[in-house]
Structure formats: C-alpha cells, structure tokens
Scaffold this motif. Structure first.
Motif, PDB file in Angstrom:
ATOM      1  N   LEU A  51      -7.896   7.051  -6.252  1.00  0.00           N
ATOM      2  CA  LEU A  51      -6.677   6.997  -5.455  1.00  0.00           C
ATOM      3  C   LEU A  51      -5.503   7.624  -6.213  1.00  0.00           C
ATOM      4  N   ALA A  52      -5.439   7.354  -7.519  1.00  0.00           N
ATOM      5  CA  ALA A  52      -4.387   7.941  -8.351  1.00  0.00           C
ATOM      6  C   ALA A  52      -4.529   9.458  -8.400  1.00  0.00           C
ATOM      7  N   ASN A  53      -5.741   9.962  -8.500  1.00  0.00           N
ATOM      8  CA  ASN A  53      -5.966  11.410  -8.502  1.00  0.00           C
ATOM      9  C   ASN A  53      -5.609  12.023  -7.154  1.00  0.00           C
ATOM     10  N   LEU A  54      -5.908  11.312  -6.066  1.00  0.00           N
ATOM     11  CA  LEU A  54      -5.596  11.805  -4.728  1.00  0.00           C
ATOM     12  C   LEU A  54      -4.098  11.978  -4.535  1.00  0.00           C
ATOM     13  N   PHE A  55      -3.324  10.980  -4.966  1.00  0.00           N
ATOM     14  CA  PHE A  55      -1.869  11.025  -4.794  1.00  0.00           C
ATOM     15  C   PHE A  55      -1.153  11.642  -5.989  1.00  0.00           C
ATOM     16  N   ASN A  56      -1.915  12.060  -7.000  1.00  0.00           N
ATOM     17  CA  ASN A  56      -1.350  12.666  -8.201  1.00  0.00           C
ATOM     18  C   ASN A  56      -0.286  11.756  -8.814  1.00  0.00           C
ATOM     19  N   CYS A  57      -0.674  10.496  -9.057  1.00  0.00           N
ATOM     20  CA  CYS A  57       0.248   9.522  -9.631  1.00  0.00           C
ATOM     21  C   CYS A  57      -0.500   8.683 -10.667  1.00  0.00           C
ATOM     22  N   SER A  58       0.202   7.736 -11.265  1.00  0.00           N
ATOM     23  CA  SER A  58      -0.429   6.869 -12.258  1.00  0.00           C
ATOM     24  C   SER A  58      -1.282   5.809 -11.572  1.00  0.00           C
ATOM     25  N   LYS A  59      -2.136   5.149 -12.365  1.00  0.00           N
ATOM     26  CA  LYS A  59      -2.976   4.094 -11.809  1.00  0.00           C
ATOM     27  C   LYS A  59      -2.124   2.937 -11.292  1.00  0.00           C
ATOM     28  N   SER A  60      -1.040   2.621 -11.990  1.00  0.00           N
ATOM     29  CA  SER A  60      -0.187   1.513 -11.535  1.00  0.00           C
ATOM     30  C   SER A  60       0.506   1.862 -10.216  1.00  0.00           C
ATOM     31  N   SER A  61       0.901   3.115 -10.045  1.00  0.00           N
ATOM     32  CA  SER A  61       1.501   3.536  -8.768  1.00  0.00           C
ATOM     33  C   SER A  61       0.467   3.507  -7.648  1.00  0.00           C
ATOM     34  N   ALA A  62      -0.754   3.923  -7.950  1.00  0.00           N
ATOM     35  CA  ALA A  62      -1.826   3.886  -6.955  1.00  0.00           C
ATOM     36  C   ALA A  62      -2.115   2.451  -6.538  1.00  0.00           C
ATOM     37  N   HIS A  63      -2.097   1.545  -7.501  1.00  0.00           N
ATOM     38  CA  HIS A  63      -2.306   0.130  -7.184  1.00  0.00           C
ATOM     39  C   HIS A  63      -1.177  -0.402  -6.295  1.00  0.00           C
ATOM     40  N   ARG A  64       0.052   0.002  -6.581  1.00  0.00           N
ATOM     41  CA  ARG A  64       1.202  -0.414  -5.751  1.00  0.00           C
ATOM     42  C   ARG A  64       1.067   0.102  -4.326  1.00  0.00           C
ATOM     43  N   ILE A  65       0.619   1.352  -4.180  1.00  0.00           N
ATOM     44  CA  ILE A  65       0.431   1.938  -2.846  1.00  0.00           C
ATOM     45  C   ILE A  65      -0.640   1.167  -2.095  1.00  0.00           C
ATOM     46  N   LYS A  66      -1.745   0.873  -2.754  1.00  0.00           N
ATOM     47  CA  LYS A  66      -2.831   0.121  -2.114  1.00  0.00           C
ATOM     48  C   LYS A  66      -2.355  -1.268  -1.710  1.00  0.00           C
ATOM     49  N   LYS A  67      -1.634  -1.911  -2.605  1.00  0.00           N
ATOM     50  CA  LYS A  67      -1.159  -3.274  -2.363  1.00  0.00           C
ATOM     51  C   LYS A  67      -0.093  -3.333  -1.266  1.00  0.00           C
ATOM     52  N   SER A  68       0.624  -2.242  -1.043  1.00  0.00           N
ATOM     53  CA  SER A  68       1.688  -2.230  -0.036  1.00  0.00           C
ATOM     54  C   SER A  68       1.153  -2.376   1.386  1.00  0.00           C
ATOM     55  N   GLY A  69      -0.117  -2.014   1.592  1.00  0.00           N
ATOM     56  CA  GLY A  69      -0.713  -2.154   2.916  1.00  0.00           C
ATOM     57  C   GLY A  69      -0.564  -0.930   3.794  1.00  0.00           C
ATOM     58  N   VAL A  70       0.099   0.103   3.310  1.00  0.00           N
ATOM     59  CA  VAL A  70       0.325   1.314   4.107  1.00  0.00           C
ATOM     60  C   VAL A  70      -0.985   2.020   4.422  1.00  0.00           C
ATOM     61  N   ILE A  71      -1.913   2.022   3.477  1.00  0.00           N
ATOM     62  CA  ILE A  71      -3.169   2.762   3.673  1.00  0.00           C
ATOM     63  C   ILE A  71      -4.360   1.841   3.931  1.00  0.00           C
ATOM     64  N   ASP A  72      -4.104   0.623   4.382  1.00  0.00           N
ATOM     65  CA  ASP A  72      -5.191  -0.347   4.599  1.00  0.00           C
ATOM     66  C   ASP A  72      -6.278   0.162   5.541  1.00  0.00           C
ATOM     67  N   ARG A  73      -5.913   0.926   6.561  1.00  0.00           N
ATOM     68  CA  ARG A  73      -6.916   1.432   7.516  1.00  0.00           C
ATOM     69  C   ARG A  73      -7.860   2.437   6.867  1.00  0.00           C
ATOM     70  N   ALA A  74      -7.462   3.041   5.760  1.00  0.00           N
ATOM     71  CA  ALA A  74      -8.285   4.050   5.089  1.00  0.00           C
ATOM     72  C   ALA A  74      -9.173   3.448   4.000  1.00  0.00           C
TER      73      ALA A  74
END
Length: 97
Positions: A51-74
C-alpha cells in the motif's frame, strides 16, 4: 451434530474440549483461503508495504490511510493478511479529495 458457525463465533476459552476437537476435525483451513483468492484480471498489492508503494508514501502514512476508512471497499483482510485492489484504492482516494 454441532453447528460449526455457532462454534466459530464463540471465544476459544468458552468452548469445551469436545467442541474444540470437533472444529479441528470438521473445519479445514482451505475454507479461509477461498475467501482470499483475488479475482483474475485485477491488480493487487499486498500488505501495508504494498500500500505504501502504491501511494508512494511511508508505511506509517499507508497505515493511516487504511485506518481512515477511505479505501475500505478496496481492502480484503483476514487477520493480518491484507490484499488491496490497487485500481479501486486509487479511485477511492481520488474521490475523497
């Protein structure tokens, strides 16, 4: 005959030894794997690092994105295994902004 679905919903400390043995004999791990098989033709990334590689961000940012619920359907997740539909995740992120 015991109902496997009801036994799966119980906490492990609340089942008897007989129920535990019944589950071991009648419930195969292949049933879990069938749920995690991705559809063919789609592109997937695996885990927080993918996920971090997909969004070109750090692992902690990728975890925040996942935890936010925005991409839950994916996201397909079973325990610690994470599979993300990359195309759908990128669409959902685009729509959220």
């Amino acid at each position: 005959m015991m109902n496997i679905q009801k036994l799966k919903e119980k906490l492990l400390i609340h089942i008897t030894a007989g129920e535990f043995l019944y589950l071991q004999q009648n419930y195969s791990p292949n049933q879990l794997k069938e749920k995690l098989v991705p559809e063919s033709g789609k592109k997937y990334v695996y885990g927080i690092l993918g996920l971090a590689n997909l969004f070109n961000c750090s692992k902690s940012s990728a975890h925040r994105i996942k935890k936010s619920g925005v991409i839950d359907r994916a996201i397909i997740q079973n325990g610690r295994k994470i599979i993300v539909d990359s195309e759908l995740a990128l669409e959902l992120i685009k729509e959220s902004k």
